[in-house]
Design a protein around this motif. Structure first.
Motif, mmCIF file in Angstrom:
data_model
loop_
_atom_site.group_PDB
_atom_site.id
_atom_site.type_symbol
_atom_site.label_atom_id
_atom_site.label_comp_id
_atom_site.label_asym_id
_atom_site.label_seq_id
_atom_site.Cartn_x
_atom_site.Cartn_y
_atom_site.Cartn_z
ATOM 1 N N GLU A 88 38.869 15.256 38.333
ATOM 2 C CA GLU A 88 37.770 15.437 39.201
ATOM 3 C C GLU A 88 36.069 15.866 38.823
ATOM 4 O O GLU A 88 36.566 16.927 38.808
ATOM 5 C CB GLU A 88 37.905 15.104 40.483
ATOM 6 C CG GLU A 88 36.978 15.807 41.649
ATOM 7 C CD GLU A 88 37.720 15.475 43.596
ATOM 8 O OE1 GLU A 88 37.116 15.817 44.146
ATOM 9 O OE2 GLU A 88 39.041 16.198 42.827
ATOM 10 N N ALA A 94 34.961 11.496 42.875
ATOM 11 C CA ALA A 94 35.818 12.246 43.032
ATOM 12 C C ALA A 94 36.429 11.084 44.737
ATOM 13 O O ALA A 94 37.490 11.871 44.719
ATOM 14 C CB ALA A 94 35.265 13.557 43.870
ATOM 15 N N ALA A 129 42.384 17.281 39.103
ATOM 16 C CA ALA A 129 41.724 17.230 40.886
ATOM 17 C C ALA A 129 43.333 16.945 41.711
ATOM 18 O O ALA A 129 43.213 17.260 42.425
ATOM 19 C CB ALA A 129 40.933 15.901 40.887
#
Length: 348
Positions: A315, A169, A320
């Motif tokens: 992610e 991330a 994400a």
């Protein structure tokens, strides 16, 4: 393809930009890392011993500018024609310091000689708050600047294994805030991480295009003495990827990334006295030739298996794009970067 290249090699890309041979000169500014000093964890990466990754760590730390000048002199003695040099802040995390001192360091490296045509900064994706990216972007207005992110893998279990202290991330966040700026971005990737099979490595390859990095640097995992990984290898608990397996993985990887992405490196090694395994990585020229020959055997080039839009940035294995686009730099890291202090290793 017009140049007859099988992949978008770094040397050729620099010649296109600068019109001649460009050499990087590695310098050590004495930074630490947030997984060493306790900001996110302690112990550092399990594979990392900076004495083996950077020759400057094997002697008393000299001033940054002295290192750079010595490196330029050494390269000129080795090569007849060098058009310029890139100052490469390589060991540790080179954005992990007070902002004013980062600016002093970066500008000093760029200004040490008219032969220095650019700056490369090695860092972690969790150590680039917006103010650091703004500084680097301002430098890139007049200079070539490359920001090299230690991504290593998209798999969080692999990042846990190596004690990185951040997850994928962080790379998604760093690249979201880096795209569209004037500096280049490079993703450092390790192939052959224990617990990753071929499909896992190719999943990382499939994220290079969607992330939008300008360059990639591929490394085989290798073990050096005095590290947790080195101890595991000596004990027989961890096996390194074999030579042919690595060659195949590199070619498979490069086939799956966009042809526009510059390939800065296709293997890594360490000084023989430090290196445990694999010993084959010391044969860099032969290894690169084997990679090129594998491309020829297949009749392929970089990007031949890349399909634009086939993947999205992921992610933790999921889409994400729903996440907040704000700066996600951890508070402890932001505090250290914002702290007013003098770093004694930054000697000018």
């Amino acid at each position: 393809m017009d140049e007859g290249l099988l992949f978008n090699a770094f040397g050729a890309a620099l010649r296109r930009r600068f019109g001649g041979r460009i050499q990087r000169v590695s310098i050590d500014a004495g930074f630490t890392c947030p997984n060493v000093d306790g900001a996110v964890t302690r112990g550092g990466c399990n594979f990392c011993d900076n004495r083996s990754f950077s020759p400057s760590r094997r002697v008393r730390l000299a001033s940054v500018l002295e290192q750079l000048n010595r490196g330029i002199t050494s390269v000129r003695a080795r090569y007849n024609k060098v058009a310029g040099f890139i100052a490469y802040l390589q060991p540790a995390t080179n954005t992990y310091g007070p902002l004013d001192q980062l600016e002093t360091l970066y500008r000093a490296a760029l200004d040490v000689s008219p032969d220095v045509v650019g700056l490369a900064i090695g860092t972690r994706p969790d150590c680039v708050p917006d103010e650091v990216l703004d500084l680097i972007d301002a430098l890139a207005q007049q200079h070539y600047v490359s920001l090299e992110y230690g991504m290593q893998s998209i798999h969080d279990r692999s990042l846990d294994w190596m004690n990185r202290g951040h997850y994928h991330a962080s790379m998604v966040d760093a690249m979201r805030r880096s795209r569209g700026r004037r500096f280049e971005t490079c993703a450092h990737v390790i192939l052959g991480i224990p617990g990753e099979d071929h499909a896992d490595m190719m999943a990382t390859a499939d994220q290079i295009g969607p992330l939008g990095v300008d360059a990639v640097k591929l490394h085989n995992l290798y073990a050096v003495r005095g590290t947790p990984l080195g101890d595991q290898v000596l004990a027989g608990d961890v096996q390194m990827l074999d030579r042919q397996g690595y060659v195949s993985a590199v070619v498979d990887f490069l086939e799956r990334i966009p042809s526009r992405v510059i390939v800065e490196r296709v293997s890594g090694d360490a000084p023989p006295d430090f290196l445990i395994e694999p010993r084959w990585c010391l044969e860099k020229s032969a290894l690169r030739l084997e990679i090129e020959n594998e491309f020829k055997r297949r009749g392929t080039r970089q990007g031949d298996r890349y399909v634009a839009g086939a993947y999205q940035v992921t992610e933790h294995g999921q889409d994400a794009e729903h996440t907040v686009a704000a700066d996600q730099t951890p508070a402890a890291i932001r505090q250290r970067i914002g702290q007013s202090r003098t770093l004694p290793v930054l000697k000018f």
